[in-house]
Structure formats: C-alpha cells, structure tokens
Design an enzyme around this catalytic site. Structure first.
Site, PDB file in Angstrom:
ATOM      1  N   GLY A 145      99.151  72.798 -19.414  1.00  0.00           N
ATOM      2  CA  GLY A 145      98.816  73.014 -20.819  1.00  0.00           C
ATOM      3  C   GLY A 145      97.969  71.862 -21.315  1.00  0.00           C
ATOM      4  O   GLY A 145      97.836  70.834 -20.649  1.00  0.00           O
ATOM      5  N   GLY A 146      97.397  72.021 -22.516  1.00  0.00           N
ATOM      6  CA  GLY A 146      96.557  70.958 -23.076  1.00  0.00           C
ATOM      7  C   GLY A 146      95.112  71.110 -22.666  1.00  0.00           C
ATOM      8  O   GLY A 146      94.766  71.982 -21.859  1.00  0.00           O
ATOM      9  N   GLU A 147      94.245  70.250 -23.194  1.00  0.00           N
ATOM     10  CA  GLU A 147      92.810  70.359 -22.936  1.00  0.00           C
ATOM     11  C   GLU A 147      92.283  69.169 -22.131  1.00  0.00           C
ATOM     12  O   GLU A 147      93.044  68.494 -21.447  1.00  0.00           O
ATOM     13  CB  GLU A 147      92.086  70.531 -24.272  1.00  0.00           C
ATOM     14  CG  GLU A 147      92.470  71.857 -24.938  1.00  0.00           C
ATOM     15  CD  GLU A 147      91.840  72.053 -26.291  1.00  0.00           C
ATOM     16  OE1 GLU A 147      90.649  72.410 -26.342  1.00  0.00           O
ATOM     17  OE2 GLU A 147      92.540  71.851 -27.303  1.00  0.00           O
ATOM     18  N   SER A 193      99.263  61.108 -23.803  1.00  0.00           N
ATOM     19  CA  SER A 193      99.103  62.555 -23.816  1.00  0.00           C
ATOM     20  C   SER A 193     100.129  63.226 -22.928  1.00  0.00           C
ATOM     21  O   SER A 193     100.641  62.611 -21.993  1.00  0.00           O
ATOM     22  CB  SER A 193      97.724  62.942 -23.288  1.00  0.00           C
ATOM     23  OG  SER A 193      96.727  62.386 -24.076  1.00  0.00           O
ATOM     24  N   ILE A 194     100.364  64.507 -23.260  1.00  0.00           N
ATOM     25  CA  ILE A 194     101.295  65.289 -22.450  1.00  0.00           C
ATOM     26  C   ILE A 194     100.622  66.595 -22.069  1.00  0.00           C
ATOM     27  O   ILE A 194      99.934  67.188 -22.889  1.00  0.00           O
ATOM     28  CB  ILE A 194     102.590  65.578 -23.250  1.00  0.00           C
ATOM     29  CG1 ILE A 194     103.349  64.271 -23.487  1.00  0.00           C
ATOM     30  CG2 ILE A 194     103.472  66.589 -22.529  1.00  0.00           C
ATOM     31  CD1 ILE A 194     104.572  64.419 -24.376  1.00  0.00           C
ATOM     32  N   GLY A 195     100.797  67.022 -20.819  1.00  0.00           N
ATOM     33  CA  GLY A 195     100.244  68.308 -20.402  1.00  0.00           C
ATOM     34  C   GLY A 195     101.058  68.781 -19.214  1.00  0.00           C
ATOM     35  O   GLY A 195     101.062  68.137 -18.178  1.00  0.00           O
ATOM     36  N   PHE A 225     102.785  63.401 -18.114  1.00  0.00           N
ATOM     37  CA  PHE A 225     102.292  62.601 -19.238  1.00  0.00           C
ATOM     38  C   PHE A 225     101.371  61.492 -18.741  1.00  0.00           C
ATOM     39  O   PHE A 225     101.330  61.186 -17.540  1.00  0.00           O
ATOM     40  CB  PHE A 225     103.470  61.985 -20.008  1.00  0.00           C
ATOM     41  CG  PHE A 225     104.250  60.959 -19.232  1.00  0.00           C
ATOM     42  CD1 PHE A 225     105.371  61.330 -18.505  1.00  0.00           C
ATOM     43  CD2 PHE A 225     103.870  59.623 -19.225  1.00  0.00           C
ATOM     44  CE1 PHE A 225     106.098  60.398 -17.771  1.00  0.00           C
ATOM     45  CE2 PHE A 225     104.581  58.675 -18.492  1.00  0.00           C
ATOM     46  CZ  PHE A 225     105.693  59.068 -17.765  1.00  0.00           C
ATOM     47  N   ALA A 226     100.614  60.911 -19.670  1.00  0.00           N
ATOM     48  CA  ALA A 226      99.741  59.798 -19.329  1.00  0.00           C
ATOM     49  C   ALA A 226      99.723  58.844 -20.499  1.00  0.00           C
ATOM     50  O   ALA A 226      99.574  59.275 -21.651  1.00  0.00           O
ATOM     51  CB  ALA A 226      98.328  60.297 -19.042  1.00  0.00           C
ATOM     52  N   CYS A 280      91.536  66.153 -25.451  1.00  0.00           N
ATOM     53  CA  CYS A 280      92.621  66.911 -26.061  1.00  0.00           C
ATOM     54  C   CYS A 280      92.145  67.799 -27.214  1.00  0.00           C
ATOM     55  O   CYS A 280      92.950  68.198 -28.058  1.00  0.00           O
ATOM     56  CB  CYS A 280      93.722  65.978 -26.571  1.00  0.00           C
ATOM     57  SG  CYS A 280      94.176  64.730 -25.349  1.00  0.00           S
TER      58      CYS A 280
END
Lengths: 165, 277
Positions: B99-101, B166-168, B180-181, B198
């Site tokens: 998920g996420g961009e 960020s989380i994805g 995560f990062a 994102c």
C-alpha cells in the site's frame, strides 16, 4: 398440509376462509423456496458470497468485520471481467491506511461484473460492505463449493473467537 | 500471552532492493506453507487452527541501497518517464504490491520489515499499522526528544510539511510484508527532493538527526545499528513477544539471509547523493 385441510373445510361450507388459507399456505411455501435460492456464505478470512442457485451467480465482497479491521478504504483493486479463478485465487486487493490487503475468491468461476462505483467511492466498502460495497460478481463453475463455506452462525462464532482487542 | 519470540535480524550493509524483496517473498512462502500443513489443509486459517503452527514471526531491520519504489495502486506505465529520470540519478526503481505511493529508501534510513502472522497473533490489519505508527512516534519522542505532529495521513510527521517516517504494507492471508521506513541521518533527504513522495506535494522529508538537533539545540550523529536495536526492543514490547536473534536453527531462512548479505557485500559502494545530469 394445506391440501389435506381443504376438502374438510369445503365440506363444512367455509369456502372463503379455506381458499384464503390455501392461498396463504401456497404463498408461504413459494416464499420459503424463494428464500432457499439465494444463500449467503462466508470464508474464515471474512469474504462473503451471496449465491443465487437459479442463475449460478455469486456476488462477492468483504464483511463488516473485515472493513472495520482494515480501516478507511482508499483504493480497491478489482479483477478484470472475464477472469477465470479457482477458489482461493487472488481476486484483487483493498488498500487502507497504507496496507494493501489481498482478497481471495470464495468460489471458482468467471468474473462477469465488477462494481465500478468503488473507483470513485472506495469508502462504500466501509459504509456498506454487505450491500452497496459489493466487489464483483462471479459465474460459478463449481457450485458445490458453496457447501464448503461457513454459514452465518459459524461465521459469527469465528468472529467472536477471534476478537482480541 | 504467547511466549513465541519474534526472530529479528539486523543487516550489516545496505541491501539492493530486489534481492531483499525476494527474501521477503521467500519468508512469506515458508510461513504460508507452514500454515497449510498445521491447519485443516486449506489456505485460509483461523487463530485457533494456527495455535500449533511452527513458523516464526520475523523482523528484518536494514538499510537499502538507493531505490525508489511505487505502491500497488500506481500505474507503472504512467510513471515510466519518472522512472527513467530517477534511474539516471543513480537509484533503482521498483513497482511493488504494498500500500502507499512513491517513496525512497537508501542509506541513512532504517527500513523495517515485520513479517508477522497477524491471524495467529489475533491482531487485525488496522491495529497492526496503528501499533507500528505509534511505535515510531514513541521512538522519536523517547529516544530523541522529538514530538510528532498529529496528521491525518499515515506515517510520522514532525511538522505539517515534514515527514520523517512512512508505512507501506501488504497483507496476504493475514501474513504481512513490506513495513516501515524512518530517516535517521540526512543522507536520504537529497534523494527525497527528487520526487513527490507518498503523494503529498507540499511535504518534504526530515530526519531524526536533524529533528533532534532542532528540538534539543544539539546535533548528535546517530548510529544506524544502535537505532535498529532500540526499534527491535520496542517491537518486542508493543507486540508482547520476546525478541530473539535469527540463527541457523531456521535453516532455510538463515541461508536466504546469508545469500542476500553476500550480494550486498559484493555490490560495493553506492552514490552518496543523486547524480546530477
């Protein structure tokens, strides 16, 4: 039962009431058999399928339990129309709070329709997952698979067992 | 609660993205395979059917070599021009199923891959993302005296326009991948400047080191390995599980980890900032 009642009632001269009872009994048995045609079944991973025995078409989506577990849906990935799937195959994904959760086919078949409304309004899946938030419709290739899924009571029990928070 | 430990591994050198992704997929398939044998033989399991299962929950902590990645809902074809530009600047570019961009990963940023069996843990997706996000905020506050800015967006911000973590994630049958990062040093920041990360056009990347300097008035250089150890321990606390080092006892996973480390070793140096063309 209705058939047995009628001769006696007619002979007693109570014709109008009898015909009402007969009509009522017939309507009830028709209603019961109509209810038996559309069955809603569930998977342990919170997908549901509403299966119509007459048309062999199943409407698929995720349950209310699942949408709560996911959070606000921002994107729904749907299968292409015409895709042939086996039970358990990946059917798409639902993205929420930066997690893309894969969804799986409850039964085997061919995708014949997808809910285009979810393109603009993915939130429908949160608002009405068991109604307007349907994902896609599948033409079942192995209708007997429906029997292997959970009925409502079994599914509710599973949800209660799994509830941790 | 379960005494089953989370097996963790902290990688010594920055990893190229694709071999690390292959490692995630390998661990995922080992977990999925173990679930099939321990339950009724079907792929879809429940918490009770998994109680006797043997597959571990894994936490990988690492840095990547410079790479930009896109998420599941993005159209790789539409991003082709951007991909070429970014590759010219010295990074890799990979489309993923998380998920996420678009985001960036590279040295100076800790990437965490919690490869957990959420069904077995009895945790749901939103809860897992929420715990991870809260953990990262607590890490910044307790370790670095940096308060988070409350945002409606997933991730960790230090102000309305500065994002530090960020989380994805991806969840398949209750098994998680990606994660995560969090930017530790300033090294990732110049790379972030090359993209809209994102999907947030007004937001720039920030780092724990700089945010800490801003809030405490003193710049302290941070050590990636030490910060990984702190995050590892926090995961153990938040998920109520002991943390134990991954070792040869998990034969298949250990071998795959060693192979990726060998590839990273051989890859040598990496560009410290984007190549300007």
């Amino acid at each position: 039962m209705a058939a047995r009642l009628i001769p006696r009632v007619f002979s007693a001269g109570l014709a109008p009431r009898a015909s009402f009872q007969f009509a009522h009994a017939t309507a009830r048995s028709q209603f019961l058999s109509m209810r038996a045609i559309a069955t809603k079944k569930y998977t342990p991973e919170h997908e549901w399928v509403l299966y119509d025995d007459a048309t062999k078409i199943g409407t698929i989506s995720i349950t209310d339990y699942a949408q709560k577990a996911l959070g606000d849906v921002v994107f729904v990935e749907l299968p292409a129309i015409g895709t042939e799937l086996a039970q358990g195959d990946n059917i798409g994904a639902v993205e929420s709070v930066k997690a893309a959760s894969d969804i799986y086919a409850p039964i085997s078949g061919k995708i014949i329709e997808v809910n285009k409304g979810l393109d603009d309004k993915p939130g429908l899946l949160n608002a009405d997952p068991e109604g307007e938030g349907w994902l896609c419709k599948i033409e079942a290739s192995k209708p007997e698979e429906i029997d292997s899924l959970l009925d409502e009571a079994a599914y509710k029990q599973l949800c209660e067992e799994g509830h941790q928070e | 609660m379960s005494l089953r430990p989370v097996l963790y591994h902290i990688f010594p050198k920055p990893l190229p993205y694709l071999p690390a992704l292959a490692l995630q997929e390998k661990i995922h398939s080992i977990q999925a395979r173990s679930r099939t044998t321990s339950s009724t033989g079907e792929k879809e399991a429940t918490q009770s059917s998994l109680s006797g299962s043997k597959h571990p929950d894994i936490l990988l902590l690492l840095e990547h070599r410079p790479v930009y990645t896109a998420g599941r809902r993005q159209d790789a074809v539409a991003l082709d021009e951007e991909r070429k530009r970014l590759v010219r600047s010295g990074a890799e570019w990979v489309a993923t199923q998380r998920g996420g961009e678009t985001t960036y990963h590279g040295p100076g940023q800790i990437v965490g891959y919690p490869l957990f069996d959420l069904t077995r843990m009895g945790i749901r997706t939103r809860e897992h993302v929420c715990r991870t996000q809260t953990l990262l905020k607590d890490y910044l506050r307790d370790r670095h005296n940096v308060p988070s800015f409350e945002s409606t967006h997933t991730g960790v911000f230090v102000s309305e326009t500065e994002k530090v973590a960020s989380i994805g994630m991806q969840v398949r049958h209750g098994l998680t991948s990606h994660g995560f990062a969090i930017n530790i040093t300033d090294e990732p920041l110049r790379w972030f400047d090359q993209v809209v990360a994102c999907g947030l056009a007004d937001v720039r990347a920030a780092s724990a080191e700089s945010a800490r300097a801003q809030f405490t008035g003193k710049r302290v250089p941070l050590n990636i390995r030490e910060e990984c150890e702190v995050l590892r321990d926090m995961f153990g606390e938040v998920y109520h599980m002991p943390v134990k080092s991954l070792d040869e006892a998990e034969v298949e996973i250990w071998q795959a980890v060693k192979e990726v480390e060998a590839v990273a070793e051989q890859a040598g140096e990496w560009p410290r900032e984007p190549i300007q063309t």
